[in-house]
Design a protein around this motif. Structure first.
Motif, mmCIF file in Angstrom:
data_model
loop_
_atom_site.group_PDB
_atom_site.id
_atom_site.type_symbol
_atom_site.label_atom_id
_atom_site.label_comp_id
_atom_site.label_asym_id
_atom_site.label_seq_id
_atom_site.Cartn_x
_atom_site.Cartn_y
_atom_site.Cartn_z
ATOM 1 N N MET A 1 0.830 -1.223 0.000
ATOM 2 C CA MET A 1 0.000 0.000 0.000
ATOM 3 C C MET A 1 0.853 1.256 0.000
ATOM 4 N N LEU A 2 2.161 1.119 0.131
ATOM 5 C CA LEU A 2 3.044 2.281 0.289
ATOM 6 C C LEU A 2 3.983 2.396 -0.900
ATOM 7 N N GLY B 1 2.974 10.810 3.955
ATOM 8 C CA GLY B 1 1.746 10.070 4.243
ATOM 9 C C GLY B 1 1.960 8.577 4.108
ATOM 10 N N SER B 2 3.148 8.207 3.601
ATOM 11 C CA SER B 2 3.453 6.782 3.455
ATOM 12 C C SER B 2 4.277 6.250 4.619
ATOM 13 N N GLU B 3 4.672 7.116 5.533
ATOM 14 C CA GLU B 3 5.543 6.624 6.591
ATOM 15 C C GLU B 3 4.764 5.753 7.571
ATOM 16 N N LEU B 4 5.469 4.784 8.103
ATOM 17 C CA LEU B 4 4.904 3.936 9.141
ATOM 18 C C LEU B 4 5.405 4.432 10.492
ATOM 19 N N ALA B 5 4.820 3.843 11.533
ATOM 20 C CA ALA B 5 5.145 4.329 12.879
ATOM 21 C C ALA B 5 6.491 3.831 13.375
ATOM 22 N N PRO C 1 8.046 8.111 11.680
ATOM 23 C CA PRO C 1 7.252 9.252 11.240
ATOM 24 C C PRO C 1 8.132 10.388 10.721
ATOM 25 N N ILE D 1 -0.171 7.156 13.782
ATOM 26 C CA ILE D 1 0.155 8.413 13.135
ATOM 27 C C ILE D 1 -1.112 9.154 12.765
ATOM 28 N N ILE E 1 -4.838 8.266 8.279
ATOM 29 C CA ILE E 1 -4.346 7.567 7.088
ATOM 30 C C ILE E 1 -3.978 6.128 7.435
ATOM 31 N N ASN E 2 -3.204 5.991 8.500
ATOM 32 C CA ASN E 2 -2.777 4.642 8.845
ATOM 33 C C ASN E 2 -3.903 3.802 9.448
ATOM 34 N N ARG F 1 -5.436 2.346 6.529
ATOM 35 C CA ARG F 1 -4.600 1.223 6.048
ATOM 36 C C ARG F 1 -4.788 -0.022 6.913
ATOM 37 N N LEU G 1 1.575 -3.004 14.452
ATOM 38 C CA LEU G 1 2.598 -2.242 15.169
ATOM 39 C C LEU G 1 3.202 -1.178 14.259
ATOM 40 N N ALA G 2 3.477 -1.588 13.024
ATOM 41 C CA ALA G 2 4.100 -0.656 12.085
ATOM 42 C C ALA G 2 3.147 0.484 11.735
ATOM 43 N N LEU G 3 1.867 0.194 11.777
ATOM 44 C CA LEU G 3 0.889 1.215 11.402
ATOM 45 C C LEU G 3 0.600 2.196 12.512
ATOM 46 N N GLY G 4 0.751 1.771 13.727
ATOM 47 C CA GLY G 4 0.340 2.688 14.775
ATOM 48 C C GLY G 4 1.040 2.477 16.083
ATOM 49 N N PHE G 5 1.328 3.551 16.718
ATOM 50 C CA PHE G 5 1.808 3.452 18.079
ATOM 51 C C PHE G 5 0.958 4.420 18.866
#
Lengths: 340, 249
Positions: A184-185, A291-295, A317, B123, B126-127, B130, B146-150
């Protein structure tokens, strides 16, 4: 084993090595740094990737400070000082209050070189595929060789990491999830032209950096030789916008380089289109699409105990070198915790 | 303007030049910058807008009654969830949780709902979209999530604590099913005088909580086959459910 000797891979390897782990970094290029890149042209450094570094995280800033403290580079604090144009910077946060900006007289690659100085790095080696070798992960190399490791870190642009993940079998839930997520990125391309001019031209260039507004072709014009002490020549770096770059990504540089120089002529003066020399670079995966960055970084655990991890600009981020650095550092901390 | 709002106006004036060392490692500082009446379908409230020194997120407190110098003021901390709160999404229980909190506090003489403007997990929106997209594909893996959100809990709690403190409350009773939240707020010097479970009334949309058990990652699967994430950092309890989520089998 860390694949990719960019800032994220180097910082990850460095943090792991400091924690007592045996680490090897492998990269397809001739030098370390990835997109934090400097070429020597006629004896003069030219930054053809990112033009300067910026950040606000204390750990990242300390790492920047260490470059000068170890005599590995001469920092140019606050560079770029003269910024023109109302176009958008590649990194919107670069000029936010509290953000520190720095370049190096020796070129921005002084930073990754400094990060790499105590590491084992194997250059000019490309990893072509991943596989499972018993309880470990195997890396197939382009020279026909094969290395296996319990832990493999992919510190690569998203698309390249995705390609390598595709070489592994399906059916491992976390891996399938991560693959779907990465699909998706994406990252953005950037076609780049470096051009040299007589030294007296440099005095007439009124900016360090220019973000032209309203140009379909140009994202950024950098007065590269403004970073050098007593430059023998004036060097400019022209970087193209993502969509323009994408349209010409597979074309020969002889088709797009003159076009980019012409676009610059409309902006800076006709002199730009008649350089003494020019060189090109195709950054296929130049930077993270905002907007494509992951956490954070990703770790996939295989049934036998092997681990595959991902770090890089997309895995923190904000994007940029700071994000790459922090994702590498965070991943190392996580791997170390789970090792111990 | 109600007398409650007038009292809050005084706090706005008090905070005009407020500048403190800040809470937590990031030295978070907030200021009350506006207060007004907020009549709602859940009762009479006042709304208080906060400015903070870290980001452009505009957090608010929805205040019932005069809470200044009060003890044991019921307090609920709610994280913004656009899809649930505003759009009525059934992929989470945020709206039920927000409504239950407002309704309950609306019936009491005093209380506070802190509405934290950090979209759900991670974040941001958006995430979250996803994460939903992955769920739609049947993938709800721990690593991808985990990668999508903290949840930057540190920041959440530092801001919430400062907001509670700025409202002049002596002590609170926290409405939550997660005892860790109590400790987090106490760490920032908030006197938490007890915890009240946050129990949702049963409705056709949350009946599955009573009928199914949590899956491997602690999520309940709803009637549409979608796992419900713990978007509020608080596990859901519907009337009739035991205090704790049943252990996985």
């Amino acid at each position: 084993m860390v694949v990719g000797a960019g800032v994220s891979g180097l910082e990850c390897a460095r943090a792991l090595a400091r924690a007592g782990h045996d680490v090897l970094v492998i990269d397809k290029a001739r030098g370390v740094g990835g997109r934090c890149a400097t070429r020597r042209i006629e004896g003069q450094p030219v930054d053809h990737g990112l033009a300067f570094l910026h950040g606000s995280d204390p750990g990242f800033l300390a790492a920047l400070d260490a470059v000068a403290a170890d005599g590995a580079g001469t920092p140019l604090e606050g560079w770029p000082a003269a910024v023109q144009g109302s176009g958008s910077p590649c990194q919107p946060d670069a000029f936010a209050p509290g953000e520190r900006r720095v370049a190096f007289a020796e070129g921005v690659s002084a930073f990754p070189k400094h990060l790499a100085r105590e590491l084992r790095v194997r250059l000019q080696t490309r990893v072509t595929a991943l596989g499972l070798a018993g309880l470990r992960l195997a890396l197939e190399l382009d020279d026909g060789g094969r290395i296996d490791a319990e832990t493999v870190v992919l510190a690569l642009p998203l698309e390249q990491a995705r390609e390598l993940l595709a070489t592994l079998p399906a059916g491992i839930a976390d891996l399938d999830g991560v693959r779907a997520l990465l699909s998706m990125l994406g990252t953005l391309p950037c076609l780049t032209v470096m051009a040299g001019y007589p030294p007296e031209i440099g005095a007439a260039v009124p900016f360090d950096l220019c973000y032209p507004a309203g140009s379909r072709a140009l994202q950024l014009v950098a007065h590269d030789s403004a970073k050098r002490a007593a430059p023998a020549q004036c060097v400019m770096v022209y970087q193209a916008r993502p969509a323009w770059s994408r349209e010409r990504l597979e074309a020969e540089p002889s088709q797009w380089a003159p076009e980019l120089l012409e676009a610059a002529a409309g902006l800076c003066g006709t002199w730009t289109a008649q350089p003494l020399w020019h060189q090109t670079h195709r950054w296929r995966f130049a930077r993270v699409d905002r907007g494509s960055e992951l956490a954070g970084p990703v770790v996939v655990q295989f049934p036998g105990g092997a681990r595959l991890a991902l770090a890089g600009e997309s895995f923190a981020p904000g994007g940029g070198v700071e994000a790459a650095f922090l994702s590498g550092r965070r991943l190392a901390a996580r791997l170390h915790e789970e090792f111990a | 303007m109600t007398s409650v709002t007038a009292g809050l106006q005084h706090l706005v004036e008090r905070d005009r030049d407020h500048e403190c060392e800040g809470y937590g490692p990031n030295h978070l500082c907030v200021r009350l910058v506006g207060a007004a009446d907020l009549p709602t379908r859940f009762g009479e409230f006042s709304i208080v807008a906060f400015w903070n020194n870290r980001d452009a997120k505009e957090h608010v407190a929805i205040v019932r009654g005069d809470v200044r110098d009060r003890e044991q003021v019921p307090c609920r901390v709610h994280s913004e969830c656009l899809t649930g709160d505003a759009l009525g999404s059934l992929r989470c229980d945020c709206r039920d949780q927000l409504e239950a909190a407002l309704r309950r506090i609306g019936e009491l003489p005093q209380g506070i709902v802190l509405y934290m403007r950090q979209e759900g997990r991670g974040i941001g929106l958006i995430n979250k979209v996803r994460a939903y997209a992955l769920q739609d594909r049947g993938l709800d893996t721990v690593e991808a999530n985990l990668a999508l959100g903290f949840r930057d809990d540190e920041r959440d709690y530092a801001i919430a604590a400062h907001m509670i403190h700025s409202l002049g409350v002596k002590s609170i009773r926290l409405m939550t099913n997660n005892p860790q939240k109590v400790e987090q707020l106490q760490q920032y010097g908030i006197e938490v005088d007890g915890r009240d479970p946050h129990i949702l009334p049963p409705n056709p949309h949350n009946l599955f909580y009573l009928q199914t058990k949590a899956n491997r990652s602690g999520h309940f699967i709803d009637f549409a086959g979608k796992p419900h994430l713990a978007e509020q950092g608080d596990w859901v309890r519907v009337e009739g459910m035991p205090e704790r989520i049943p252990e996985e089998e």
